[in-house]
Design a protein around this motif. Sequence first.
Motif, PDB file in Angstrom:
ATOM      1  N   CYS A  58     101.466   1.431  28.776  1.00 20.03           N
ATOM      2  CA  CYS A  58     102.349   2.403  30.260  1.00 20.03           C
ATOM      3  C   CYS A  58     101.670   3.484  31.065  1.00 20.03           C
ATOM      4  O   CYS A  58     101.940   4.604  31.606  1.00 20.03           O
ATOM      5  CB  CYS A  58     104.305   2.687  30.198  1.00 20.03           C
ATOM      6  N   GLY A  59     101.244   4.009  29.678  1.00 23.60           N
ATOM      7  CA  GLY A  59     100.349   5.474  29.837  1.00 23.60           C
ATOM      8  C   GLY A  59     101.421   6.692  29.743  1.00 23.60           C
ATOM      9  O   GLY A  59     100.887   7.717  30.844  1.00 23.60           O
ATOM     10  N   LYS A 143      93.281  -2.609  35.205  1.00 23.93           N
ATOM     11  CA  LYS A 143      93.328  -1.907  33.821  1.00 23.93           C
ATOM     12  C   LYS A 143      94.020  -0.441  33.433  1.00 23.93           C
ATOM     13  O   LYS A 143      94.899  -0.490  33.156  1.00 23.93           O
ATOM     14  CB  LYS A 143      92.491  -2.296  32.917  1.00 23.93           C
ATOM     15  N   CYS A 144      93.735   0.418  34.558  1.00 21.12           N
ATOM     16  CA  CYS A 144      94.413   1.407  34.624  1.00 21.12           C
ATOM     17  C   CYS A 144      95.257   1.901  34.572  1.00 21.12           C
ATOM     18  O   CYS A 144      96.508   0.991  35.269  1.00 21.12           O
ATOM     19  CB  CYS A 144      94.113   2.252  35.851  1.00 21.12           C
ATOM     20  N   ILE A 145      96.452   2.772  32.992  1.00 20.71           N
ATOM     21  CA  ILE A 145      97.580   2.606  33.504  1.00 20.71           C
ATOM     22  C   ILE A 145      97.895   3.798  33.523  1.00 20.71           C
ATOM     23  O   ILE A 145      99.002   4.045  32.998  1.00 20.71           O
ATOM     24  CB  ILE A 145      97.668   2.372  31.273  1.00 20.71           C
ATOM     25  N   GLU A 146      96.896   4.931  33.764  1.00 13.75           N
ATOM     26  CA  GLU A 146      97.892   5.928  34.876  1.00 13.75           C
ATOM     27  C   GLU A 146      98.334   6.881  34.020  1.00 13.75           C
ATOM     28  O   GLU A 146      99.284   7.259  34.281  1.00 13.75           O
ATOM     29  CB  GLU A 146      98.611   5.334  36.171  1.00 13.75           C
ATOM     30  N   CYS A 147      97.369   7.066  32.950  1.00 15.44           N
ATOM     31  CA  CYS A 147      98.222   8.110  31.827  1.00 15.44           C
ATOM     32  C   CYS A 147      97.458   9.675  32.047  1.00 15.44           C
ATOM     33  O   CYS A 147      97.673  10.419  31.359  1.00 15.44           O
ATOM     34  CB  CYS A 147      97.154   7.694  30.094  1.00 15.44           C
TER      35      CYS A 147
ATOM     36  N   GLY B  43     105.279   4.192  38.240  1.00 16.18           N
ATOM     37  CA  GLY B  43     104.985   3.365  37.783  1.00 16.18           C
ATOM     38  C   GLY B  43     105.140   3.089  36.563  1.00 16.18           C
ATOM     39  O   GLY B  43     104.117   2.283  35.968  1.00 16.18           O
ATOM     40  N   LYS B  44     105.454   3.469  35.389  1.00 19.43           N
ATOM     41  CA  LYS B  44     106.145   3.613  34.071  1.00 19.43           C
ATOM     42  C   LYS B  44     106.713   2.594  33.436  1.00 19.43           C
ATOM     43  O   LYS B  44     107.377   2.633  32.432  1.00 19.43           O
ATOM     44  CB  LYS B  44     106.245   5.190  33.743  1.00 19.43           C
ATOM     45  N   ALA B  45     108.285   2.023  34.180  1.00 17.82           N
ATOM     46  CA  ALA B  45     109.140   0.749  34.289  1.00 17.82           C
ATOM     47  C   ALA B  45     108.411   0.005  32.871  1.00 17.82           C
ATOM     48  O   ALA B  45     107.450  -0.241  33.290  1.00 17.82           O
ATOM     49  CB  ALA B  45     109.200   0.281  35.613  1.00 17.82           C
ATOM     50  N   VAL B  48     105.826  -2.906  32.787  1.00 12.82           N
ATOM     51  CA  VAL B  48     104.543  -2.789  32.703  1.00 12.82           C
ATOM     52  C   VAL B  48     103.936  -3.656  31.006  1.00 12.82           C
ATOM     53  O   VAL B  48     103.397  -4.116  30.976  1.00 12.82           O
ATOM     54  CB  VAL B  48     103.658  -1.339  32.848  1.00 12.82           C
ATOM     55  N   MET B  49     106.162  -3.624  30.306  1.00  8.06           N
ATOM     56  CA  MET B  49     105.021  -4.376  29.092  1.00  8.06           C
ATOM     57  C   MET B  49     105.266  -6.277  29.195  1.00  8.06           C
ATOM     58  O   MET B  49     104.698  -6.289  28.255  1.00  8.06           O
ATOM     59  CB  MET B  49     106.765  -4.392  28.412  1.00  8.06           C
ATOM     60  N   ARG B 135      98.148  -8.861  31.211  1.00  8.20           N
ATOM     61  CA  ARG B 135      98.691  -7.526  31.558  1.00  8.20           C
ATOM     62  C   ARG B 135      99.742  -7.675  33.040  1.00  8.20           C
ATOM     63  O   ARG B 135      99.048  -6.933  33.113  1.00  8.20           O
ATOM     64  CB  ARG B 135      97.611  -6.631  31.347  1.00  8.20           C
ATOM     65  N   LEU B 138     102.045  -5.172  34.231  1.00  7.68           N
ATOM     66  CA  LEU B 138     101.063  -4.151  35.197  1.00  7.68           C
ATOM     67  C   LEU B 138     100.618  -4.232  36.429  1.00  7.68           C
ATOM     68  O   LEU B 138     100.757  -3.638  37.011  1.00  7.68           O
ATOM     69  CB  LEU B 138     100.115  -2.875  34.040  1.00  7.68           C
ATOM     70  N   ARG B 142     102.027  -2.111  39.780  1.00  8.27           N
ATOM     71  CA  ARG B 142     100.902  -1.622  39.976  1.00  8.27           C
ATOM     72  C   ARG B 142     101.184  -1.997  41.484  1.00  8.27           C
ATOM     73  O   ARG B 142     100.753  -0.977  42.247  1.00  8.27           O
ATOM     74  CB  ARG B 142      99.219  -1.409  39.516  1.00  8.27           C
TER      75      ARG B 142
END
Lengths: 252, 637
Positions: A58-59, A143-147, B43-45, B48-49, B135, B138, B142
């Motif tokens: 998730c970054g 692939k970027c996870i926006e970390c 964008g982190k919910a 993404v897993m 993935r 993700l 996104r």
Amino acid sequence: MSYTALFRIWRGDKGEGSLQDYSTQVNEGEVVLDVLHRIQAEQENDLAIRWNCKAGKCGSCSAEVNGKPRLMCLTRMNSLPEGEPVTITPLRTFPVIRDLVTDVTYNYVKAREVPAFRPPEGLKPGEYRMTQEDVSRSQEFRKCIECFLCQNTCHAVRDHEENKKYFAGPRVLMRVTELDMHPLDTLDRQELAQEELGLGYCNITKCCTQVCPEHIKITDNALIPLKERVADRKYDPLLWLGSKIKVRKDAD
Amino acid sequence: MSDYVKLSYDVVVIGAGGAGLRAAISAREAGKTVAVMSKSLFGKAHTVMAEGGIAASMANVNPKDNWQVHFRDTMRGGKFLNNYRMAELHAKEAPDCVWELESWGALFDRTKDGRISQRNFGGHEYPRLAHVGDRTGLEMIRTLQQKVVALQQQDFKATGDYESGIRVFAECTVTKIFMTGEGDNRRVSGVLAYWRTTGEFIVIETSAVVIATGGIGKSFKVTSNSWEYTGDGHALALECGGSLINMEFVQFHPTGMVWPPSVRGLLVTESVRGDGGVLTNSEGRRFMFDYIPEVFKSQYADTEEEADRWYTDPDNNKRPPELLPRDEVARAINAEVKAGRGSPHGGVYLDVSKRLAPDVIKAKLPSMWHQFKELADVDITQEPMEVGPTCHYVMGGVEVDPDTTAAVGVNGLFCAGEAAGGLHGSNRLGGNSLSDLLVFGRRAGIYAAEYVDAAATKGWRPAINENDVTDALEWALKPFTMTGGENPYTIQHELQEVMNDLVGIIRTEHEMTLALKSIEDLTMRIAFLNTTGGRSYNPGWNLALDLPKQLLVSKCIALAALTRQESRGGHTRDDFPMMDPYWRKVNLVCTVDDGELVVEKKSLVSMTNDLQTLFDEVELGKYMTAAELDTAGQGQK
């Protein structure tokens, strides 16, 4: 196989704060984030940490471990020298909200300035045809996870607050390349990248690539090709003429 | 009393994962102003897993696939306890929802002829999962995030304000849904939330709320779920008069990491098995052949030779039993470990290295390769993984109208995604979650917008009762007023132990009774939670506000599990080991009545005859009572 480690954690808010020492147990196989969670649960319930998946997907848990920008969930304790204190500080490029949590709004504001994907008119959902070879290039960037570790590390804005206004950072420029290489995108963002997003600020020192937890070759595969495309456009006399008389608007 | 900022939106969406963002997009496209409330950054919910893919019968890889086959697989996977109408809509609409993502910029892996590639997965008859390596979640989050931004760009052009149509409230937690009015005219009037960054409160007036908060896994010790999964939406719905169904059905994903301890529970995607990974025990035996249940005998291979042939010739061979639905595989692994045939760290072996070349593994399963390399020092291209069951998903959720997603019993409340119940019955098939988010997220946004229009013409926009706000604020700040109270982390850890040990993969009456007693005790103790520090980004305080919701929802799970005296899907009773046709007709419904949690039985709506004809009578006979079959048979004549 447990041992006791000393953690020096930056605590405070806005500009005010300092490193504080915590001594805690470390067990086999643990990552830095596990240890911070133990300190949070047992010693400092209000220790501010941003995290979500604890799986590198998730970054969220970006911070600086012994001065190196890292995801805390992917930093194994056995990769750090045992017996020496572990120093954890917030990302340096963004304003601190509290403890290890920073305000990363800058990245979202810049991302909003990149015009979205635009498919060809009349192409209906379900009719898209693209080869794997053609999508692979953009897939690397997705692939970027926006970390935001790349944004934090890039020397154009790290310690140069004044440049933030003019420079969108590697993550956002990589998004431009991603759309540029999308087989079905029809919009030209190259001039925007140069004029508005500050592509010229990047002088390809590859710091962004080094810190990317997804191992995306940001500089080699996204930023340099984008620079080349922009340069071709700007300095190729035929393309220049074409763009002026609007016959080669979508030229590569 | 504390100050708050008051705002107003047509629709408030709680949750910014796949379902929440999809709902926000359709509500905005219907011309409504939308607030998206997200506990995390945009964008982190938890979406993404998701790794394996999105199930949709596009028939790109096997032309025999269609919505009817997908529907049939979903019903079988759920052991026929599914809400058939939801399963029907889901199977019909999933392909369009995937193609729509592509038109918003998603880049799925491709087939040779340039279409979206589809992979095999447990319980799906044909290769059906659209994916991007491992993935997919993700890519989905996104794409939806970027679609929201695209809409904000349109709004900026029109109004000069990016957030005039959709505003994402990042790191902002909803603690309460306000209701106003009496009887049939009792309606949603707003929500209370606090910014996690500052601790300041906001009250949002609205007539329609969409719950899209995901699941409950953080109440279990071994889980693939993140800190956010505290059952917020489940609890919010109960507290404002809604009902939860099927809460006894919790999915334990068969393959979580088991070592090192700090990553125990972390997901190992089902794609590993879909792409050819086999499960073996400490004796080297492919034990899944010993665990094919009667109801699935006709669809799964009896021998390793046939199973191996299936990968290249699926039309003439039956599937390997590693691809049984998740509940079956999880129980089998559990049984092998209990019988002393487990791996050194208490799992079994999952090996893909013998079937695929290293570069293929790295291309198809890149996240898994990294995950094991970086977190466990295991190279999955050379050696097997150690895996075991992990709490992954809750099939139960808010009881909704299948077409509109409107929550039963609460005017103005809608619900989609994992927080909603019904679609998956007693067990969800892999890949059906991401498609669920899209299909029902979309519907939730559309019907919430429709409700807002009706509300405008019919005067259904009641004001929030100021006293309710005062009470809710007082409640939220109470942990700061306590001194010498308990540490919220201690309570959460105890709850996780209780749920894991006593309401886990195999259940008994005795243990669940103990669990309920423990949950009661913990519920008493949370009245005295202590919070140190201030309101700005204070995880201890935030947890203190999440805990009552976690406890309420955990109680629903334990109580429903105690009531259902059979084993089915994600609910296995050691004391009632068989599936019972009587219980197939029963949903257990949880409501809060006068502060008390109540569980009641409710009859399942029967499948329509045209859908029933998709199954042969012998198969239905394994699930249904003789009387049901008679009725169905008459209907067909």
